[in-house]
Write a protein that holds these residues in place. Structure first.
Motif, mmCIF file in Angstrom:
data_model
loop_
_atom_site.group_PDB
_atom_site.id
_atom_site.type_symbol
_atom_site.label_atom_id
_atom_site.label_comp_id
_atom_site.label_asym_id
_atom_site.label_seq_id
_atom_site.Cartn_x
_atom_site.Cartn_y
_atom_site.Cartn_z
ATOM 1 N N GLU A 1 0.808 -1.218 0.000
ATOM 2 C CA GLU A 1 0.000 0.000 0.000
ATOM 3 C C GLU A 1 0.840 1.265 0.000
ATOM 4 N N TYR A 2 1.874 1.303 0.809
ATOM 5 C CA TYR A 2 2.620 2.545 0.998
ATOM 6 C C TYR A 2 3.907 2.634 0.196
ATOM 7 N N GLY A 3 4.409 1.515 -0.285
ATOM 8 C CA GLY A 3 5.653 1.546 -1.035
ATOM 9 C C GLY A 3 5.515 1.113 -2.477
ATOM 10 N N ASP A 4 4.291 0.766 -2.904
ATOM 11 C CA ASP A 4 4.019 0.309 -4.277
ATOM 12 C C ASP A 4 4.792 -0.953 -4.643
ATOM 13 N N TRP A 5 5.039 -1.814 -3.678
ATOM 14 C CA TRP A 5 5.716 -3.085 -3.941
ATOM 15 C C TRP A 5 4.692 -4.125 -4.353
ATOM 16 N N GLU A 6 5.124 -5.081 -5.180
ATOM 17 C CA GLU A 6 4.269 -6.203 -5.550
ATOM 18 C C GLU A 6 5.024 -7.494 -5.266
ATOM 19 N N LEU A 7 4.275 -8.552 -5.014
ATOM 20 C CA LEU A 7 4.877 -9.840 -4.701
ATOM 21 C C LEU A 7 5.508 -10.429 -5.959
ATOM 22 N N TYR A 8 6.773 -10.789 -5.867
ATOM 23 C CA TYR A 8 7.475 -11.392 -6.993
ATOM 24 C C TYR A 8 7.693 -12.883 -6.757
ATOM 25 N N ARG A 9 8.117 -13.246 -5.563
ATOM 26 C CA ARG A 9 8.372 -14.645 -5.261
ATOM 27 C C ARG A 9 8.200 -14.891 -3.770
ATOM 28 N N LEU A 10 7.650 -16.047 -3.438
ATOM 29 C CA LEU A 10 7.505 -16.467 -2.048
ATOM 30 C C LEU A 10 8.036 -17.884 -1.934
ATOM 31 N N ARG A 11 8.971 -18.084 -1.031
ATOM 32 C CA ARG A 11 9.509 -19.413 -0.774
ATOM 33 C C ARG A 11 9.220 -19.789 0.667
ATOM 34 N N ARG A 12 8.739 -20.977 0.850
ATOM 35 C CA ARG A 12 8.503 -21.482 2.200
ATOM 36 C C ARG A 12 9.353 -22.732 2.355
ATOM 37 N N TYR A 13 10.193 -22.719 3.367
ATOM 38 C CA TYR A 13 11.122 -23.812 3.595
ATOM 39 C C TYR A 13 10.504 -24.856 4.518
ATOM 40 N N PRO A 14 11.006 -26.093 4.473
ATOM 41 C CA PRO A 14 10.430 -27.165 5.300
ATOM 42 C C PRO A 14 10.448 -26.870 6.802
ATOM 43 N N VAL B 1 10.510 -13.870 1.150
ATOM 44 C CA VAL B 1 9.616 -13.150 0.246
ATOM 45 C C VAL B 1 10.439 -12.134 -0.530
ATOM 46 N N ARG B 2 10.260 -12.103 -1.832
ATOM 47 C CA ARG B 2 10.910 -11.093 -2.669
ATOM 48 C C ARG B 2 9.826 -10.228 -3.294
ATOM 49 N N LEU B 3 9.938 -8.931 -3.046
ATOM 50 C CA LEU B 3 9.012 -7.953 -3.599
ATOM 51 C C LEU B 3 9.723 -7.170 -4.692
ATOM 52 N N ARG B 4 8.956 -6.616 -5.608
ATOM 53 C CA ARG B 4 9.557 -5.778 -6.646
ATOM 54 C C ARG B 4 8.661 -4.590 -6.929
ATOM 55 N N ARG B 5 9.279 -3.533 -7.479
ATOM 56 C CA ARG B 5 8.535 -2.375 -7.962
ATOM 57 C C ARG B 5 9.297 -1.778 -9.137
ATOM 58 N N LYS B 6 8.550 -1.131 -10.009
ATOM 59 C CA LYS B 6 9.139 -0.553 -11.207
ATOM 60 C C LYS B 6 9.972 0.663 -10.851
ATOM 61 N N ILE B 7 11.076 0.805 -11.551
ATOM 62 C CA ILE B 7 11.900 2.009 -11.455
ATOM 63 C C ILE B 7 11.484 2.899 -12.616
ATOM 64 N N ILE B 8 11.015 4.067 -12.289
ATOM 65 C CA ILE B 8 10.553 5.002 -13.316
ATOM 66 C C ILE B 8 11.655 6.016 -13.585
ATOM 67 N N ARG B 9 12.158 6.014 -14.783
ATOM 68 C CA ARG B 9 13.215 6.942 -15.191
ATOM 69 C C ARG B 9 12.591 8.104 -15.946
ATOM 70 N N VAL B 10 12.970 9.293 -15.591
ATOM 71 C CA VAL B 10 12.469 10.488 -16.266
ATOM 72 C C VAL B 10 13.398 10.792 -17.434
#
Length: 61
Positions: free
Chosen positions: A29-42, A48-57
């Protein structure tokens, strides 16, 4: 070409599902991150890896 910024979060096995959900929701909500990958170990850990777009002007003049 789209570039992304990544954020890795690690949750121990003692972290409840509700607490993990709250942290991920706040990042979305506050950082504009989206879920990219979730790993659950035994052993119960979560990675959890989150990602967000880098906007270049681009200069137009």
């Amino acid at each position: 070409m789209v570039e992304y910024s990544y954020l890795d979060l690690y949750f121990s096995r003692d972290t409840s599902r509700e607490d993990a959900r709250r942290v991920l929701t706040d990042h979305a909500e506050y950082g504009d991150w989206e879920l990219y990958r979730l790993r659950r170990y035994p052993d119960g850990r979560r990675h959890v890896r989150l990602r967000r777009k880098i906007i270049r002007v681009v200069r137009t003049m």
